[in-house]
Motif scaffolding. Sequence first.
Motif, PDB file in Angstrom:
ATOM      1  N   UNK A  61     -18.923 -18.174 -50.387  1.00 42.18           N
ATOM      2  CA  UNK A  61     -17.460 -18.046 -50.499  1.00 42.18           C
ATOM      3  C   UNK A  61     -16.677 -18.800 -49.439  1.00 42.18           C
ATOM      4  N   UNK A  62     -17.244 -18.933 -48.225  1.00 43.12           N
ATOM      5  CA  UNK A  62     -16.470 -19.604 -47.184  1.00 43.12           C
ATOM      6  C   UNK A  62     -16.359 -21.111 -47.421  1.00 43.12           C
ATOM      7  N   UNK A  63     -17.045 -21.658 -48.440  1.00 41.84           N
ATOM      8  CA  UNK A  63     -16.922 -23.065 -48.787  1.00 41.84           C
ATOM      9  C   UNK A  63     -15.853 -23.306 -49.860  1.00 41.84           C
ATOM     10  N   UNK A  64     -15.348 -22.233 -50.479  1.00 41.33           N
ATOM     11  CA  UNK A  64     -14.377 -22.395 -51.568  1.00 41.33           C
ATOM     12  C   UNK A  64     -13.144 -23.187 -51.115  1.00 41.33           C
ATOM     13  N   UNK A  65     -12.668 -22.853 -49.938  1.00 39.42           N
ATOM     14  CA  UNK A  65     -11.458 -23.511 -49.441  1.00 39.42           C
ATOM     15  C   UNK A  65     -11.698 -25.003 -49.210  1.00 39.42           C
ATOM     16  N   UNK A  66     -12.865 -25.345 -48.676  1.00 35.74           N
ATOM     17  CA  UNK A  66     -13.190 -26.752 -48.438  1.00 35.74           C
ATOM     18  C   UNK A  66     -13.288 -27.517 -49.757  1.00 35.74           C
ATOM     19  N   UNK A  67     -13.910 -26.905 -50.769  1.00 39.95           N
ATOM     20  CA  UNK A  67     -14.016 -27.554 -52.073  1.00 39.95           C
ATOM     21  C   UNK A  67     -12.626 -27.740 -52.686  1.00 39.95           C
TER      22      UNK A  67
END
Length: 276
Positions: A61-67
């Motif tokens: 989930x912490x990669x959602x913002x980067x994507x």
Amino acid sequence: MNQIEFEKNSAPLLEYLEQREIKAVAFDVDNTVLDTGGQFHETLYALGLEISQELPVEIAPYYYEEISRQLENEIYAVYYKNKRKPVLIGKQYEQALENYLNELSLGDITERMRERIMFYQERHYTNPPKVYPSTKEILELILSSGREVVFNSHAQDDWTEMKIQYIASFIDEIDTFPYISVPITENKDTESWLRAYSKVDTKPENTLTVGDNFNADIVPAIEAGCKTVAWINSRGYEFPEGFILPEDVHLFIIENIGELRNLNINSRHSFANTCQ
């Protein structure tokens, strides 16, 4: 005369408009009087968070913002490749998402992804963008001097009408403003600015034209006969190659609509060091 009336009457803009015999001000809408870019970003960010969860790989989930940011960057790359031509947000997003998925070998756009894209597109176009902080002050200043205001929008008519009524809601005793809307399938050209000027029965040479897109606002306004133009260039774009400013045209370069208040003969742009 109270303080508010004194400040309005002492604004350099009004003195300059009088000197130039300006009877009306014609505005572009998006990213000129409304923060459409800000709303665009908010929509892309929220949509990107959902799309990141639909990718066919397991992602923390912490990669959602980067994507989401990566997808937004892809959209802007497509936007500038198409020379900033307006396109419905859903169509832009699908094109960018397709590029993104192909680059990472993640397959095709799924029906679920398309469903979310259409949901956010509908939400985007059923809400007007926020006005800039200085929009109300500048419109009131112009109207208080007895001059007309007209808008030229490069967007679908129903969304344009919504935005014009929203702008008008900030001004006392104003229900709406005269405007024209140019479909995004067409170019915002000289003819569109002539139609805008005719909405307030004003000649191009007696109109100040304000816009953020040099090619869609400033150039065609000048070609229509407008002698006074203000380019809102908050991103520091370069002039189009080969552009030559006619000697009888006053061009101002400002960063936001609020800077119109201080327009004066000495603040106009000089091409002495930028054009041959």
